[in-house]
Scaffold this active site. Structure first.
Site, short mmCIF file in Angstrom:
data_model
loop_
_atom_site.label_atom_id
_atom_site.label_comp_id
_atom_site.label_asym_id
_atom_site.label_seq_id
_atom_site.Cartn_x
_atom_site.Cartn_y
_atom_site.Cartn_z
N PRO A 254 9.84 -15.18 0.32
CA PRO A 254 8.70 -15.29 1.23
C PRO A 254 8.04 -13.94 1.49
CG PRO A 254 10.75 -15.44 2.45
CD PRO A 254 11.12 -15.44 1.00
N ARG A 255 6.74 -13.98 1.69
CA ARG A 255 6.00 -12.74 1.99
C ARG A 255 6.53 -12.09 3.26
NH1 ARG A 255 4.04 -8.47 2.30
NH2 ARG A 255 1.89 -7.80 2.01
N GLU B 91 0.83 -1.21 0.00
CA GLU B 91 0.00 0.00 0.00
C GLU B 91 0.87 1.26 0.00
OE1 GLU B 91 -0.48 -2.54 2.18
OE2 GLU B 91 -2.21 -3.39 1.13
N GLY C 23 12.07 -4.89 0.06
CA GLY C 23 12.05 -3.88 -0.99
C GLY C 23 12.84 -4.23 -2.23
N GLU C 24 13.17 -5.52 -2.43
CA GLU C 24 13.96 -5.92 -3.59
C GLU C 24 13.21 -6.89 -4.51
OE1 GLU C 24 18.62 -5.43 -2.80
OE2 GLU C 24 17.80 -7.30 -2.00
N PRO D 7 -0.46 -9.75 -8.75
CA PRO D 7 0.42 -10.20 -9.83
C PRO D 7 0.93 -9.09 -10.73
CG PRO D 7 -1.84 -10.50 -10.52
CD PRO D 7 -1.89 -9.88 -9.13
N GLU E 188 3.19 -6.57 -10.39
CA GLU E 188 4.63 -6.32 -10.52
C GLU E 188 5.31 -7.38 -11.38
OE1 GLU E 188 8.44 -4.87 -7.82
OE2 GLU E 188 6.58 -5.46 -6.84
#
Length: 457
Positions: A271-272, A68, A313-314, A339, A341
């Site tokens: 992983p999330r 977000e 952030g990568e 999906p 990105e």
């Protein structure tokens, strides 16, 4: 549920929050001990400021997590470009770090106050926002009511209503109406989302699309990218991204099934929740797989089976390393992950069937043949094998996904239009403030010029 009972329920929520407020410190301290709160900024959860409020008009923007925050970054940049001050609140440490990286160290950032009247009231009393903007699906009853009581316009942007949330709210329709009537505007992602918000009492509601389509992808360190590509050169590879518990085990099984046909296969797993990385490494090793960590290992070795992307952030880096991406929370989880990105970065997209939170996007991608739904790990393995075997088919899927993204673009401008009635007065105030400041500086300069001239007379 009648309107009277709805009001009673909200009043009870208010009382319970106030009653438990003195004991919340233990809860926040436990979160801090687990790395989910910044120790030095815990007081922000109680609505206490840790930075100064600038003078003039101010907009409060709230974004729950990293996704977000990325979605509202361009919107915040536009507001600041007009001279309008913005305070951004987020709910996680990772999103706070991401916000600083994306928007700069001068960004006004606070952790969102707990949805308890003393905390929310203290936050609003100090910051005195002229407008509140919430991203996606953050519905906090006390915050909404306190903003309503102060007659502060509050707008929900990039609004999304999942199947589960809609069913839950619909069972409590009077309660939903008591809350949603306080929203000045809802800018929904899709027609389905818009209809659901209308059913729950929100007015007005417009469809503006998904802001994540218009996200400017963060730059990638080319030196790191080229180094990793060099280490992977010649190796077949695929990625499982935004994975949830259970999907990493599936990735391990898929890898073991495929390496019989693809010597040197590399599986990239992102992983999330990166804090699960130590447990995941142990799990992969128990499956007989060698793991390299992005955050720990200095280089990717040629004998690594799994490259574990446990940095924050990568995602753009990881997606640039592969042509095939399985998007998680869709096989062992529910709702799916965004999906867009992967589509923007040119990968063929695979997903499990549980994608209700992004159903319309997946419908568009599947219809255009930019994504495929796989029912289980067996079909996932077969599809990855097919795409590795047929690079032209893989490239065609990637191109189709990119076309869908192009068709869906424009959400930022539409969202800005929906916000314009609330932003325009603030824009005028900011311009007047700037003119007054410039006039003051000109006055000082004129006086200095006169004094300088008098010295020569």
């Amino acid at each position: 549920m009648s309107e009277r009972w709805a009001r009673a329920a909200l009043q009870t929520y208010r009382w319970l929050g106030s009653a438990f407020y003195p004991f919340i410190g233990t809860y926040v301290a436990i979160r801090a001990s687990r790395g989910k709160e910044e120790h030095g900024r815990r007081r922000e959860r109680y609505g206490r400021n840790t930075i100064s409020r600038p003078e003039g008009s101010l907009v409060w923007v709230h974004a729950a997590s990293v996704g977000e925050t990325g979605a509202v970054a361009a919107l915040i940049a536009r507001l600041r470009g007009l001279g309008i001050e913005v305070v951004l609140t987020t709910g996680t440490v990772t999103s706070a770090n991401f916000a600083r990286e994306r928007l700069g160290e001068d960004l006004l950032h606070q952790y969102v106050p707990l949805d308890i009247k003393p905390a929310v009231s203290r936050f609003l009393h100090y910051w005195k926002p002229d407008l509140a903007i919430f991203a996606e699906s953050e519905i906090w009853p006390m915050t909404i009511l306190e903003l309503g009581a102060r007659r502060i316009p509050q707008v929900l942007i990039n609004g999304r209503m999942s199947d589960r949330s809609f069913k839950r709210w619909k069972k409590r329709l009077a309660l939903a109406e008591s809350l949603f009537e306080n929203l000045s505007h809802v800018a929904a992602q899709t027609e389905l989302d818009a209809e659901r918000f209308r059913t729950l009492g929100a007015r007005p509601v417009t469809v503006t699309g998904n802001l994540k389509v218009d996200v400017e992808l963060p730059p990638v360190d080319n030196a790191v990218l080229n180094s990793l590509l060099g280490a992977m050169e010649g190796r077949p590879r695929w990625a499982a991204i935004s994975t949830h518990e259970g999907e990493e085990v599936i990735s391990a099984k898929v890898h073991r099934a495929l390496r019989k046909f693809w010597p040197g296969l590399l599986t990239i797993v992102v992983p999330r929740h990166p804090d699960r990385a130590p447990a995941l490494r142990k799990m992969f090793e128990e499956h007989g797989l060698k793991v390299c960590h992005r955050s720990e290992d200095t280089e990717l070795t040629s004998d690594a089976d799994v490259f574990l992307g446990d940095s924050i952030g990568e995602m753009g880096l990881y997606l640039r390393l592969t042509d095939i991406a399985f998007v998680g929370k869709s096989l062992s989880g529910t709702g799916g992950q965004n999906p867009l990105e992967p589509a923007m970065l040119g990968t063929a997209i695979l997903s499990g069937p549980n994608v209700s939170s992004f159903a319309e996007i997946y419908d568009r991608l599947c219809e255009a043949k930019g994504a495929r739904i796989v029912a289980d790990e067996t079909l996932l393995a077969k599809t990855v094998h097919h795409l590795l075997l047929q690079p032209k088919a893989c490239a065609a899927m990637a191109r189709a996904g990119a076309r869908v993204v192009d068709d869906l673009s424009g959400a930022l401008d539409l969202t800005w239009q929906s916000l314009d009635p609330y932003i325009h007065p603030l824009r005028v105030q900011a311009a007047l403030k700037k003119n007054a400041r410039d006039d003051g500086e000109d006055g000082v300069n004129d006086r200095q010029t006169q004094e300088f001239g008098h010295g020569w007379t």
